[in-house]
Design a protein around this motif. Structure first.
Motif, PDB file in Angstrom:
ATOM      1  N   ALA A  89       0.748  -1.073   0.196  1.00 28.16           N
ATOM      2  CA  ALA A  89      -0.139  -0.021  -0.032  1.00 28.16           C
ATOM      3  C   ALA A  89       0.987   1.149  -0.042  1.00 28.16           C
ATOM      4  CB  ALA A  89      -0.929   0.061   1.358  1.00 28.16           C
ATOM      5  N   ILE A  90       1.963   1.386   0.822  1.00 31.85           N
ATOM      6  CA  ILE A  90       2.605   2.318   0.847  1.00 31.85           C
ATOM      7  C   ILE A  90       3.979   2.565  -0.286  1.00 31.85           C
ATOM      8  CG2 ILE A  90       4.701   3.235   2.273  1.00 31.85           C
ATOM      9  CD1 ILE A  90       3.174   2.692   4.710  1.00 31.85           C
ATOM     10  N   GLU A  91       4.308   1.589  -0.980  1.00 32.69           N
ATOM     11  CA  GLU A  91       5.328   1.697  -2.040  1.00 32.69           C
ATOM     12  C   GLU A  91       4.959   2.775  -3.029  1.00 32.69           C
ATOM     13  OE1 GLU A  91       6.995  -1.969  -2.826  1.00 32.69           O
ATOM     14  OE2 GLU A  91       8.798  -1.399  -1.615  1.00 32.69           O
ATOM     15  N   PRO A  92       3.898   2.662  -3.687  1.00 37.02           N
ATOM     16  CA  PRO A  92       3.509   4.031  -4.627  1.00 37.02           C
ATOM     17  C   PRO A  92       3.688   5.278  -4.097  1.00 37.02           C
ATOM     18  CG  PRO A  92       1.802   2.323  -4.435  1.00 37.02           C
ATOM     19  CD  PRO A  92       2.611   1.945  -3.389  1.00 37.02           C
ATOM     20  N   LEU A  93       3.241   5.336  -2.628  1.00 35.69           N
ATOM     21  CA  LEU A  93       3.309   6.872  -2.114  1.00 35.69           C
ATOM     22  C   LEU A  93       4.896   7.124  -2.038  1.00 35.69           C
ATOM     23  CD1 LEU A  93       0.527   6.567   0.510  1.00 35.69           C
ATOM     24  CD2 LEU A  93       0.457   7.321  -1.544  1.00 35.69           C
ATOM     25  N   LEU A  94       5.852   5.938  -1.348  1.00 32.61           N
ATOM     26  CA  LEU A  94       7.262   6.249  -1.349  1.00 32.61           C
ATOM     27  C   LEU A  94       7.816   6.683  -2.625  1.00 32.61           C
ATOM     28  CD1 LEU A  94       8.417   3.475   1.004  1.00 32.61           C
ATOM     29  CD2 LEU A  94       7.794   5.662   1.518  1.00 32.61           C
ATOM     30  N   ALA A  95       7.385   6.309  -3.513  1.00 37.00           N
ATOM     31  CA  ALA A  95       7.972   6.223  -5.021  1.00 37.00           C
ATOM     32  C   ALA A  95       7.846   7.982  -5.504  1.00 37.00           C
ATOM     33  CB  ALA A  95       7.546   5.556  -6.030  1.00 37.00           C
ATOM     34  N   SER A  96       6.683   8.437  -5.054  1.00 36.69           N
ATOM     35  CA  SER A  96       6.554   9.890  -5.296  1.00 36.69           C
ATOM     36  C   SER A  96       6.782  11.039  -4.351  1.00 36.69           C
ATOM     37  CB  SER A  96       5.034   9.924  -6.050  1.00 36.69           C
ATOM     38  OG  SER A  96       4.059   9.423  -5.151  1.00 36.69           O
ATOM     39  N   TYR A  97       7.062  10.466  -3.264  1.00 34.69           N
ATOM     40  CA  TYR A  97       7.594  11.271  -2.015  1.00 34.69           C
ATOM     41  C   TYR A  97       8.346  12.507  -2.539  1.00 34.69           C
ATOM     42  CZ  TYR A  97       8.628  12.570   2.629  1.00 34.69           C
ATOM     43  OH  TYR A  97       8.741  13.527   3.792  1.00 34.69           O
ATOM     44  N   TYR A  98       9.469  12.122  -3.158  1.00 37.27           N
ATOM     45  CA  TYR A  98      10.396  13.082  -3.372  1.00 37.27           C
ATOM     46  C   TYR A  98      10.225  14.220  -4.591  1.00 37.27           C
ATOM     47  CZ  TYR A  98      13.450  11.755   0.239  1.00 37.27           C
ATOM     48  OH  TYR A  98      14.030  11.506   1.595  1.00 37.27           O
TER      49      TYR A  98
ATOM     50  N   LEU B  13      -6.341   3.105   1.120  1.00 36.21           N
ATOM     51  CA  LEU B  13      -6.703   3.199   2.703  1.00 36.21           C
ATOM     52  C   LEU B  13      -5.612   3.830   3.360  1.00 36.21           C
ATOM     53  CD1 LEU B  13      -7.714  -0.499   3.540  1.00 36.21           C
ATOM     54  CD2 LEU B  13      -9.064   1.662   3.564  1.00 36.21           C
ATOM     55  N   VAL B  14      -4.397   3.962   3.039  1.00 34.39           N
ATOM     56  CA  VAL B  14      -3.194   4.614   3.528  1.00 34.39           C
ATOM     57  C   VAL B  14      -3.414   5.828   3.515  1.00 34.39           C
ATOM     58  CG1 VAL B  14      -0.920   5.364   3.700  1.00 34.39           C
ATOM     59  CG2 VAL B  14      -1.678   3.066   3.292  1.00 34.39           C
ATOM     60  N   LEU B  15      -4.077   6.468   2.175  1.00 33.80           N
ATOM     61  CA  LEU B  15      -4.205   7.986   2.238  1.00 33.80           C
ATOM     62  C   LEU B  15      -5.393   8.504   2.887  1.00 33.80           C
ATOM     63  CD1 LEU B  15      -4.092   8.342  -1.850  1.00 33.80           C
ATOM     64  CD2 LEU B  15      -2.540   9.430   0.013  1.00 33.80           C
ATOM     65  N   LEU B  16      -6.510   7.439   3.120  1.00 32.28           N
ATOM     66  CA  LEU B  16      -7.629   7.843   3.979  1.00 32.28           C
ATOM     67  C   LEU B  16      -7.116   7.980   5.440  1.00 32.28           C
ATOM     68  CD1 LEU B  16     -10.849   5.689   3.176  1.00 32.28           C
ATOM     69  CD2 LEU B  16     -10.355   8.357   3.063  1.00 32.28           C
ATOM     70  N   ALA B  17      -6.226   7.086   5.819  1.00 30.53           N
ATOM     71  CA  ALA B  17      -5.525   7.206   7.332  1.00 30.53           C
ATOM     72  C   ALA B  17      -4.806   8.567   7.429  1.00 30.53           C
ATOM     73  CB  ALA B  17      -4.535   6.062   7.546  1.00 30.53           C
ATOM     74  N   LEU B  18      -4.128   8.962   6.384  1.00 30.60           N
ATOM     75  CA  LEU B  18      -3.547  10.135   6.471  1.00 30.60           C
ATOM     76  C   LEU B  18      -4.439  11.380   6.642  1.00 30.60           C
ATOM     77  CD1 LEU B  18      -0.697   9.808   3.815  1.00 30.60           C
ATOM     78  CD2 LEU B  18      -0.473   9.989   6.288  1.00 30.60           C
ATOM     79  N   LEU B  19      -5.388  11.233   5.758  1.00 29.33           N
ATOM     80  CA  LEU B  19      -6.591  12.240   5.881  1.00 29.33           C
ATOM     81  C   LEU B  19      -7.142  12.411   7.314  1.00 29.33           C
ATOM     82  CD1 LEU B  19      -7.367  14.087   3.677  1.00 29.33           C
ATOM     83  CD2 LEU B  19      -9.333  12.596   3.352  1.00 29.33           C
ATOM     84  N   GLY B  24      -7.590  14.730  12.703  1.00 26.21           N
ATOM     85  CA  GLY B  24      -7.361  14.523  14.275  1.00 26.21           C
ATOM     86  C   GLY B  24      -6.148  15.655  14.759  1.00 26.21           C
ATOM     87  N   LEU B  25      -4.978  15.584  14.013  1.00 28.68           N
ATOM     88  CA  LEU B  25      -4.374  16.766  14.329  1.00 28.68           C
ATOM     89  C   LEU B  25      -5.022  18.275  14.364  1.00 28.68           C
ATOM     90  CD1 LEU B  25      -0.984  16.363  12.648  1.00 28.68           C
ATOM     91  CD2 LEU B  25      -1.231  16.487  14.947  1.00 28.68           C
ATOM     92  N   HIS B  26      -5.666  18.411  13.490  1.00 29.26           N
ATOM     93  CA  HIS B  26      -6.544  19.749  13.359  1.00 29.26           C
ATOM     94  C   HIS B  26      -7.517  19.780  14.805  1.00 29.26           C
ATOM     95  CE1 HIS B  26      -9.595  22.801  12.182  1.00 29.26           C
ATOM     96  NE2 HIS B  26     -10.482  21.814  12.457  1.00 29.26           N
ATOM     97  N   LEU B  27      -8.131  18.944  15.036  1.00 26.34           N
ATOM     98  CA  LEU B  27      -8.928  18.932  16.042  1.00 26.34           C
ATOM     99  C   LEU B  27      -8.121  19.042  17.719  1.00 26.34           C
ATOM    100  CD1 LEU B  27     -11.529  16.169  15.325  1.00 26.34           C
ATOM    101  CD2 LEU B  27     -11.967  18.431  15.640  1.00 26.34           C
TER     102      LEU B  27
END
Lengths: 248, 247
Positions: A89-98, B13-19, B24-27
Motif C-alpha cells: 500500500a505504501i510503496e507507490p506513495l514512497l515512489a512519489s514522495y520526493y 486506505l493509507v491515504l484515508l488514514a493520512l487524511l 485529528g491533528l486539526h482537532l
C-alpha cells in the motif's frame, strides 16, 4: 591517476579564473569578492568568534535531524518490511514522495512549533527520513537467501540472526540511506534557516545578504561548502569500503 | 482478505488514514494552527476562483517551465557529451556529484546579486537544482549503454548528430526519464525556495507572506495545490516510463 590530476587542474583553473575576473573588475566587488578574500574573511570570522553561536546551532540541528531520521527511518523500514500488505500500500506513495517540494510545508511547521529549532528539525527530518526508509527496505530485500538459511542450520535465535546475519548483510545499503540522510539534513536545516528563522548559518547568510555585507556572506558560504565537501568525501570513503566488502 | 484486494485499494486506505490523521491533528491543535482538510479544500477553491491567484500561479509556472526547459535540454546535451567522451566524463563526474550534494540555498544570494530580483534569478536557481541530476543520469545512461549500439552506428557511418538522435537517444530514454523525474521535482523546489526567500510574486511569495499575516488556511491550500501538481506530474512520468520499459 592522471584523471585525478586533471580534475584538480580543472577545479584550480576555475577558481583562478574567478579570482582573476574579480581582481580586474569584470566581476564587481558588489557581486562577488575574490576567492582569496573569502578565505581571508573566513579566517577573520572564525578567529573573532562572531558567528560561533550560529555555527553551533546549525551543526547541532543537522546532527539531531540526521540521527532522528536514521533511527526513525530504520525502524519504519523494518516495520514496513515485516508487513507485506502495508508495504504494497505504501510503496507507490514512497515512489512519489520526493516529487513533493517539501519546503512548502515549512510554514505549517512554523505555525505549529513556532520559529526555532523544532520546526527546522521537523522539516529536515521530513525531507531525510524517507530516503532512510527506502534504503532499509532495499537492504533487507537484498540479504542473500543463503545467509538466512545458514542461520537456520546453526539454529540461531531470531535476535541472533538479526544482529549477526541480517544487520551486517544489509549494512552497505543502510549506509547509502545514512549518506542521503546527512545530505538531506544539511539541505533541510540550512534552507529553512535561510528562508525564515532567527539564528543559524543560513540565517546569518540571509542577514548579511540583506545588509550587503559581502565579506561575511561569502565567508559563511565558503564555510558551508567546505564542511559539506569534507563530510561527503569522508562518507564516500566509508561507503566505498563497505561496497568493496559486499563484493568480496 | 488484504491479499485479495488490488494494490491501489491499500494505497487508498493509507491515504484515508493520512487524511484522518490530518483531521485529528486539526482537532488537537485547533483551527488557528492547522486548518482541517475541508477548510483547506474550500480555501483552495475560493483562491482558484479569484483572478489574482492565477497571476501568482502563472508567475511561478513561467519561471518553472523556463528553468525546467533549460535543465532538460542542457542536462541531456551535457550528459551525452560527457557520456561519449570518456575522459571528460571521468574528470567531471566527481565534480558534478559534489556540486549536486551541496545545499544550493547558500548560493542563492550570489544568484540574486548576479541576476537581480526578478524572474531570471528564480529561473537560474531552478536550473542550478535541475541541471546536474539530469546531466548525471544521462551521462551514466550512455556509459551503461550496450557497446553494440555504438559500434553499429559506426559501421553504418552515421554522423554524430544522426547517431545521437536515432541510436543514442532511444537507447537511453528510460534512464533519462528517471533523471528527468528527479530534475523536475528539484527544479520546482528550486523555483519555490527562490520565491520564498526573495520575490514579489509567485506561489512561494504567497506562502511566506501568508506566514507573516498568519493565514494558515492559505498556506495549507497552496501546499496542497503544489503537492497535487507535483505528484500528478510524477505519476504521469512514471507511467510513461513503465510503458517504455515494457515495450
Amino acid at each position: 591517476m592522471s584523471e585525478k590530476l586533471l580534475r584538480v587542474i580543472v577545479v584550480v583553473a576555475m577558481i583562478l579564473l574567478v579570482e582573476l575576473l574579480c581582481r580586474i573588475g569584470v566581476i564587481p566587488r558588489m557581486v562577488m569578492i575574490a576567492p582569496s578574500d573569502m578565505v581571508v574573511e573566513l579566517g577573520k570570522i572564525l578567529a573573532s568568534g562572531q558567528f560561533s553561536a550560529d555555527i553551533r546551532i546549525t551543526f547541532t540541528n543537522i546532527a539531531i535531524s540526521t540521527v532522528l531520521s536514521v533511527l526513525l527511518g530504520f525502524v519504519a523500514g523494518v516495520i514496513i518490511y515485516s508487513l507485506p500488505s502495508l508495504r504494497d500500500a505504501i510503496e507507490p506513495l514512497l515512489a512519489s514522495y520526493y516529487a513533493v517540494p517539501t519546503f512548502v510545508f515549512y510554514p505549517i511547521f512554523i505555525t505549529l512549533f513556532g520559529v526555532g529549532s523544532a520546526s527546522i528539525i521537523a522539516i529536515a527530518v521530513l525531507l531525510a527520513v524517507v530516503s532512510m526508509v527506502t534504503a532499509t527496505l532495499n537492504g533487507l530485500d537484498r540479504i542473500p537467501r543463503v545467509l538466512r538459511k545458514t542461520g537456520q542450520i546453526y539454529r540461531m535465535s531470531r535476535v541472533k540472526t538479526a544482529l549477526l546475519i541480517e544487520l551486517p548483510a544489509a549494512t552497505p545499503y543502510l549506509f547509502t540511506g545514512v549518506k542521503l540522510s546527512v545530505a538531506y539534513s544539511f539541505i533541510g536545516v540550512i534552507a529553512s534557516e535561510f528562508i525564515l528563522s532567527g539564528a543559524g548559518v543560513g540565517y546569518a547568510i540571509a542577514y548579511a545578504y540583506n545588509l550587503f555585507e559581502n565579506g561575511h556572506m561569502y565567508a559563511l558560504m565558503l564555510l558551508v561548502l567546505i564542511v559539506v565537501t569534507v563530510v561527503n568525501t569522508f562518507l564516500n570513503v566509508i561507503d566505498r569500503r563497505l561496497q568493496a566488502r559486499r563484493q568480496r | 482478505m488484504t491479499a485479495l484486494m488490488p494494490r491501489s485499494a491499500g494505497t487508498f486506505l493509507v491515504l484515508l488514514a493520512l487524511l484522518a490523521l490530518w483531521q485529528g491533528l486539526h482537532l488537537l491543535v485547533g483551527a488557528s494552527s492547522l486548518a482541517s482538510p475541508t477548510q483547506t479544500v474550500s480555501k483552495l477553491a475560493s483562491l482558484l476562483a479569484a483572478g489574482e491567484f492565477w497571476l501568482n500561479i502563472s508567475e511561478t509556472m513561467r519561471a518553472f517551465v523556463a528553468a525546467f526547459a533549460i535543465s532538460l535540454f542542457g542536462g541531456i546535451a551535457l550528459g551525452i557529451v560527457l557520456g561519449v567522451r570518456k575522459l571528460a566524463g571521468n574528470v567531471a563526474e566527481p565534480i558534478l556529484t559534489t556540486l549536486y550534494s551541496i545545499p544550493k540555498v547558500v548560493l542563492y544570494p550570489l544568484v540574486l546579486l548576479c541576476f537581480g530580483l526578478g524572474i531570471s534569478a528564480k529561473i537560474a536557481f531552478g536550473v542550478m537544482h535541475g541541471l546536474i541530476p539530469i546531466t548525471l543520469f544521462s551521462m551514466n545512461a550512455i556509459r551503461q549503454m550496450k557497446p553494440v549500439y555504438r559500434r553499429t552506428s559506426q559501421v553504418m557511418r552515421l554522423s554524430p548528430s544522426q547517431s545521437a538522435f536515432t541510436v543514442i537517444m532511444p537507447a537511453i530514454l528510460p534512464e533519462i526519464i528517471s533523471g528527468v523525474r528527479l530534475g523536475f521535482s528539484l527544479t520546482l523546489l528550486g523555483v519555490l525556495i527562490g520565491e520564498m526567500f526573495a520575490s514579489q510574486r509567485g506561489l512561494g511569495f504567497l506562502l511566506t507572506s501568508a506566514i507573516n499575516i498568519g493565514q494558515i488556511d492559505t498556506i495549507m491550500a497552496i501546499a496542497l495545490l503544489l503537492t497535487v501538481f507535483a505528484v500528478t506530474c510524477n505519476a504521469l512520468m512514471m507511467r510513461f516510463d513503465r510503458r517504455l520499459t515494457h515495450r
